[in-house]
Design a protein around this motif. Structure first.
Motif, mmCIF file in Angstrom:
data_model
loop_
_atom_site.group_PDB
_atom_site.id
_atom_site.type_symbol
_atom_site.label_atom_id
_atom_site.label_comp_id
_atom_site.label_asym_id
_atom_site.label_seq_id
_atom_site.Cartn_x
_atom_site.Cartn_y
_atom_site.Cartn_z
ATOM 1 N N GLU A 209 23.025 -13.408 -38.332
ATOM 2 C CA GLU A 209 23.476 -14.035 -37.078
ATOM 3 C C GLU A 209 24.012 -15.423 -37.379
ATOM 4 O O GLU A 209 23.330 -16.235 -38.004
ATOM 5 N N THR A 210 25.239 -15.702 -36.967
ATOM 6 C CA THR A 210 25.781 -17.049 -37.130
ATOM 7 C C THR A 210 25.496 -17.853 -35.869
ATOM 8 O O THR A 210 25.708 -17.370 -34.750
ATOM 9 N N ILE A 211 24.993 -19.056 -36.053
ATOM 10 C CA ILE A 211 24.633 -19.915 -34.930
ATOM 11 C C ILE A 211 25.346 -21.259 -35.061
ATOM 12 O O ILE A 211 25.747 -21.663 -36.146
ATOM 13 N N VAL A 212 25.489 -21.946 -33.936
ATOM 14 C CA VAL A 212 26.145 -23.254 -33.904
ATOM 15 C C VAL A 212 25.099 -24.357 -33.863
ATOM 16 O O VAL A 212 24.232 -24.368 -32.986
ATOM 17 N N VAL A 213 25.178 -25.279 -34.816
ATOM 18 C CA VAL A 213 24.279 -26.430 -34.866
ATOM 19 C C VAL A 213 25.133 -27.668 -35.173
ATOM 20 O O VAL A 213 25.905 -27.654 -36.132
ATOM 21 N N PRO A 214 25.032 -28.733 -34.381
ATOM 22 C CA PRO A 214 25.796 -29.950 -34.681
ATOM 23 C C PRO A 214 25.411 -30.498 -36.052
ATOM 24 O O PRO A 214 24.229 -30.419 -36.443
ATOM 25 N N PRO A 215 26.368 -31.058 -36.798
ATOM 26 C CA PRO A 215 26.090 -31.538 -38.162
ATOM 27 C C PRO A 215 24.832 -32.396 -38.309
ATOM 28 O O PRO A 215 23.996 -32.118 -39.185
ATOM 29 N N PRO A 216 24.629 -33.437 -37.462
ATOM 30 C CA PRO A 216 23.460 -34.290 -37.682
ATOM 31 C C PRO A 216 22.121 -33.595 -37.435
ATOM 32 O O PRO A 216 21.068 -34.153 -37.768
ATOM 33 N N GLN A 217 22.150 -32.393 -36.866
ATOM 34 C CA GLN A 217 20.909 -31.675 -36.581
ATOM 35 C C GLN A 217 20.600 -30.574 -37.600
ATOM 36 O O GLN A 217 19.593 -29.874 -37.494
ATOM 37 N N MET A 218 21.469 -30.412 -38.607
ATOM 38 C CA MET A 218 21.291 -29.343 -39.588
ATOM 39 C C MET A 218 19.976 -29.452 -40.352
ATOM 40 O O MET A 218 19.216 -28.484 -40.471
ATOM 41 N N VAL A 219 19.690 -30.629 -40.892
ATOM 42 C CA VAL A 219 18.507 -30.793 -41.738
ATOM 43 C C VAL A 219 17.231 -30.548 -40.950
ATOM 44 O O VAL A 219 16.329 -29.827 -41.406
ATOM 45 N N ALA A 220 17.140 -31.126 -39.755
ATOM 46 C CA ALA A 220 15.943 -30.935 -38.926
ATOM 47 C C ALA A 220 15.735 -29.471 -38.580
ATOM 48 O O ALA A 220 14.592 -28.980 -38.568
ATOM 49 N N ASN A 221 16.827 -28.755 -38.321
ATOM 50 C CA ASN A 221 16.711 -27.331 -37.987
ATOM 51 C C ASN A 221 16.316 -26.490 -39.200
ATOM 52 O O ASN A 221 15.553 -25.533 -39.076
ATOM 53 N N MET A 222 16.821 -26.832 -40.366
ATOM 54 C CA MET A 222 16.415 -26.122 -41.576
ATOM 55 C C MET A 222 14.928 -26.365 -41.857
ATOM 56 O O MET A 222 14.200 -25.468 -42.296
ATOM 57 N N LYS A 223 14.481 -27.566 -41.573
ATOM 58 C CA LYS A 223 13.082 -27.942 -41.829
ATOM 59 C C LYS A 223 12.111 -27.072 -41.041
ATOM 60 O O LYS A 223 11.031 -26.724 -41.539
ATOM 61 N N VAL A 224 12.487 -26.706 -39.822
ATOM 62 C CA VAL A 224 11.601 -25.886 -38.991
ATOM 63 C C VAL A 224 11.948 -24.400 -39.076
ATOM 64 O O VAL A 224 11.422 -23.588 -38.314
#
Length: 436
Positions: A209-224
Motif C-alpha cells: 500500500e502506498t501512502i502519503v506522508v509529508p516530508p518532515p513527518q517521515m522519520v517520526a512515522n517510520m519510528k512508530v
C-alpha cells in the motif's frame, strides 16, 4: 559558468556605496537598480511589483530559494519584498497555488516537477478545476533517497528491490500491513519508489500500500512503524540513520543518473501579469543555484538549510550528503558520490521538456492520465524554457543547452526512455496500469 555569484562580479556594490545609498528599503532598491545586468529590462524599467509569495517544503533541494532570500538576491534584481513561506505538505502547496497570493495563498513554489502539470490539467485540484502553471527552471538533479526500516537491516536492501519482495510477502502472509510512503500522488517521490519497487517485481498498487506522508513527518512515522520504506529528499533519510530507525537503500541517482527533480514554478497568471518581476525572480533563483553548486559554499548551504525558518534540523543531518558523502547506514560509505545533488552543473537548472515528458509518461503508466492524453501539448504550455533562456542570456550564462531534449535516458535496469517514442518505453515495462 558566469561570474554572477554573490559578493563577486563587476556589478557588485561596495559596502561604502551601500552606506551612501542610505538605509533600509532605499538601499535595497538602489542596490537592485545598480546590479541589474545590462539590458535586463527594456528602457530600464524595473519589476512591475516588488513582491511575490513563494512556497517551499523543508527539503535541501529548496536551498536556492533560501539562498536567494538570505543573500539578498531577490532584492538585487528589484524584488526586495519577496516572501519565502514554509508549506506543511505538497497538498498545502497545491491548495495555496490555486488560491494565489490574492486569495492569501502563494504565487510560486519549490515544487515536485509533475505537480504543475497535475495542477494545470485539474487532475489534483478541487472539482478538477485547472489552475494554469509555468515551470521556469529546474531546481536540482539527483538528491532523493529510498529508505528502509530497521526491521530489514539483515537484508541490506539496495538498488535491486527483489530481495525486499520476499520479506514483504512473508510479512503480508502473517497478516500484517505493508506500506510504502511517498509525498504526493503522481509526484517525483511517488514515481521513484514505484519504479524501484516495480523493477524488483513488486506491484506498488497490489503488493504494497502506498501512502502519503509529508516530508518532515517521515522519520517520526517510520519510528512508530507506519511504513516499511519511504522516498523523500534530505535531510530526512540521513536523520533516519542518525536516529537509528532505518537505513538508505539507495540514492535515486542510482536509479537514473542525473535525473531531474524539483522545479521552480509559478502561477501563469502572475507571470503573464508581471513578466519583468517573474524574470527578476528567475534570475535571482538561477544565481542562487550557481552559488549553491560551488563546492566551497556547500558547508554554508548546509548551515543555511538547517536554520529554524527553513528546514529546522541539526546541521549534521544535512552536511555530509549535500557535500557528496553518503553513509548508507549499512556499513557502506561512499565519498564524493557521483550522485551528489546538482544545482547548476550538468545543466541542472534548465527545464528540459524531454524530462517533463518522462514524468508525464510515468503518470500515464500509473493511471494519473488517460493513455491518449496529449502530454506534449500540455508541456508546450507549462514548460517555459524560453523564459529560462532569456534570463540566462541576461545573466551572461555562456553555455546554453542546444536542445529542449536531453535525448535518450537509460535507467539502472536497462530500460531506455526515448522522448521521440514514449509509447515504446511504456510497452517495455512489465508492471503498469495501462496497456501501451
Amino acid at each position: 559558468m558566469t561570474n554572477t555569484r554573490t559578493g563577486s562580479g563587476r556589478n557588485t556594490l561596495s559596502r561604502r556605496q551601500l552606506l551612501k545609498a542610505g538605509a533600509g528599503t532605499a538601499a535595497l532598491f538602489a542596490a537592485a537598480k545598480l546590479n541589474f545586468p545590462a539590458g535586463a529590462f527594456a528602457q530600464g524599467a524595473g519589476p512591475e511589483v516588488k513582491t511575490a509569495k513563494l512556497g517551499f517544503i523543508a527539503l535541501t533541494d529548496a536551498a536556492p530559494l533560501f539562498v536567494a532570500k538570505e543573500k539578498g538576491l531577490f532584492a538585487k534584481y528589484g524584488m526586495p519584498d519577496v516572501e519565502v513561506l514554509k508549506q506543511a505538505s505538497w497538498g498545502t502547496t497545491r491548495d495555496n497555488l490555486v488560491l494565489g497570493s490574492e486569495g492569501n495563498g502563494i504565487d510560486g513554489a519549490h515544487i515536485l516537477t509533475p505537480m504543475p502539470y497535475l495542477i494545470s490539467s485539474g487532475k489534483v485540484t478541487q472539482n478538477n478545476q485547472p489552475t494554469p502553471m509555468y515551470i521556469l527552471a529546474r531546481l536540482n538533479l539527483n538528491g532523493q533517497c529510498i529508505s528502509v526500516g530497521k526491521d530489514y537491516s539483515d537484508l541490506k536492501v539496495g538498488v535491486d528491490s527483489a530481495p525486499f519482495k520476499a520479506a514483504l510477502d512473508k510479512k503480508k502472509a502473517a497478516g500484517k500491513a505493508i506500506k510504502a510512503a511517498m509525498t504526493f500522488p503522481g509526484g517525483t517521490h511517488d514515481l521513484w519508489i514505484r519504479y524501484w519497487l516495480a523493477a524488483g517485481g513488486i506491484d506498488p498498487d497490489k503488493d504494497i500500500e502506498t501512502i502519503v506522508v509529508p516530508p518532515p513527518q517521515m522519520v517520526a512515522n517510520m519510528k512508530v512503524g507506519t511504513m516499511d520504506c519511504f522516498c523523500v529528499c534530505e535531510p530526512w533519510n540521513l536523520q533516519l540513520i542518525h536516529q537509528d530507525i532505518g537505513y538508505t537503500a539507495l540514492t535515486t541517482g542510482e536509479l537514473w543518473n542525473k535525473h531531474p527533480e524539483k522545479s521552480f514554478a509559478m502561477r501563469a497568471a502572475y507571470v503573464d501579469k508581471y513578466p519583468i518581476a517573474a524574470k527578476a525572480l528567475l534570475m535571482a533563483v538561477m544565481e542562487a543555484q550557481q552559488w549553491c553548486e560551488t563546492p566551497e559554499n556547500r558547508d554554508e548551504v548546509a548551515a543555511i538549510c538547517a536554520k529554524r525558518q527553513w528546514i529546522n534540523c541539526p546541521v549534521e543531518d544535512i552536511t555530509d550528503r549535500v557535500k557528496g558523502k553518503f553513509d548508507y547506514g549499512t556499513g557502506r560509505v561512499v565519498d564524493n558520490s557521483p550522485h551528489i545533488m546538482r544545482f547548476w552543473d550538468d545543466h541542472a537548472s534548465y527545464p528540459y521538456q524531454s524530462h517533463d515528458l518522462w514524468f508525464m509518461t510515468e503518470d500515464i503508466r500509473w493511471g494519473k492520465y488517460a493513455p491518449d492524453f496529449d502530454a506534449k501539448a500540455l508541456i508546450g504550455k507549462v514548460n517555459r524554457e524560453d523564459l529560462w533562456r532569456d534570463a540566462a542570456k541576461a545573466l551572461g550564462v555562456a553555455e546554453l543547452p542546444a536542445s529542449t531534449s536531453r535525448g535518450k535516458e537509460t535507467f539502472f535496469d536497462g530500460k531506455v526512455f526515448d522522448p521521440e517514442n514514449p509509447a515504446a518505453y511504456l510497452k517495455s515495462l512489465s508492471i503498469k496500469r495501462v496497456e501501451a
